[in-house]
Design a protein around this motif. Structure first.
Motif, mmCIF file in Angstrom:
data_model
loop_
_atom_site.group_PDB
_atom_site.id
_atom_site.type_symbol
_atom_site.label_atom_id
_atom_site.label_comp_id
_atom_site.label_asym_id
_atom_site.label_seq_id
_atom_site.Cartn_x
_atom_site.Cartn_y
_atom_site.Cartn_z
ATOM 1 N N PHE A 83 0.779 -1.249 -0.144
ATOM 2 C CA PHE A 83 -0.070 0.107 -0.041
ATOM 3 C C PHE A 83 0.911 1.340 -0.113
ATOM 4 C CE2 PHE A 83 -2.366 3.110 2.104
ATOM 5 C CZ PHE A 83 -3.500 3.391 1.539
ATOM 6 N N ILE A 84 1.807 1.325 0.919
ATOM 7 C CA ILE A 84 2.858 2.405 1.016
ATOM 8 C C ILE A 84 3.429 2.476 -0.287
ATOM 9 C CG2 ILE A 84 4.794 3.304 2.053
ATOM 10 C CD1 ILE A 84 3.799 1.721 4.821
ATOM 11 N N THR A 85 4.115 1.561 -0.910
ATOM 12 C CA THR A 85 4.508 1.513 -2.014
ATOM 13 C C THR A 85 3.914 2.049 -3.228
ATOM 14 O OG1 THR A 85 6.151 -0.365 -1.553
ATOM 15 C CG2 THR A 85 6.071 0.166 -3.928
ATOM 16 N N HIS A 86 2.717 1.697 -3.324
ATOM 17 C CA HIS A 86 1.642 2.260 -4.461
ATOM 18 C C HIS A 86 1.331 3.607 -4.003
ATOM 19 C CE1 HIS A 86 -1.642 2.179 -6.878
ATOM 20 N NE2 HIS A 86 -2.474 2.773 -6.071
ATOM 21 N N ARG A 87 1.229 4.100 -2.969
ATOM 22 C CA ARG A 87 1.093 5.635 -2.812
ATOM 23 C C ARG A 87 2.281 6.456 -3.274
ATOM 24 N NH1 ARG A 87 -4.181 5.521 -3.097
ATOM 25 N NH2 ARG A 87 -5.274 5.051 -1.399
ATOM 26 N N ILE A 88 3.305 5.819 -2.774
ATOM 27 C CA ILE A 88 4.690 6.590 -3.349
ATOM 28 C C ILE A 88 5.027 6.690 -4.660
ATOM 29 C CG2 ILE A 88 7.058 6.435 -3.101
ATOM 30 C CD1 ILE A 88 6.825 5.624 -0.100
ATOM 31 N N ALA A 89 4.420 5.455 -5.264
ATOM 32 C CA ALA A 89 4.639 5.519 -6.847
ATOM 33 C C ALA A 89 3.771 6.622 -7.575
ATOM 34 C CB ALA A 89 4.328 4.177 -7.520
ATOM 35 N N GLN A 90 2.510 6.926 -6.763
ATOM 36 C CA GLN A 90 1.726 7.866 -7.246
ATOM 37 C C GLN A 90 2.584 9.376 -7.464
ATOM 38 O OE1 GLN A 90 -1.721 7.005 -4.884
ATOM 39 N NE2 GLN A 90 -2.740 5.938 -6.368
#
Length: 132
Positions: A83-90
């Motif tokens: 979840f954190i990785t996905h948000r950072i990728a945004q």
């Protein structure tokens, strides 16, 4: 806890007044950023830039804020590295350009844009490294 008490807490631990102030600002930025948990967790360009700027100024994630995050409403999201990785990728040109282009000096913005805002994502990965 008021700002003066937060500053004193860092100063009592040996931080200079300036570094203590930077750390308090980082805590404030994170609290604002994470206040929407658990429903949303969106990094905006300005939030990411502010976190990078604070880290560049010597701010560190305090033990007190880490405990607050782990025990608070953000805990479930923080325990999900994907979840954190996905948000950072945004954090990308699409999400950062509208907000940062008018906010930052042209040369600072263009440098970030050339790197597709990777320094901002790197700052967030560093900040959340304990959960990634």
């Amino acid at each position: 806890m008021n700002i003066a008490a937060r500053l004193a807490r860092f100063e009592d631990r040996g931080f200079s007044r300036e570094t203590a102030a930077v750390n308090v600002l980082l805590e404030q930025a994170l609290q604002v950023l994470l206040s929407a948990f658990p429903d949303t967790f969106v990094f905006f360009g300005r939030d990411a830039f502010d976190i990078k700027l604070l880290q560049n100024s010597g701010a560190v994630l305090s033990d007190a804020l880490t405990v607050h995050l782990v025990d608070g409403s953000a805990a479930e999201r923080l325990e999900n590295p994907e979840f954190i990785t996905h948000r950072i990728a945004q954090v990308s040109s699409r999400t950062c350009t509208p907000e940062l282009q008018t906010y930052l000096p042209k040369d600072v913005f263009e440098e970030l844009e050339r790197s597709d805002f990777e320094p901002l994502r790197a700052a967030l990965r560093q900040l959340f490294s304990a959960w990634l």
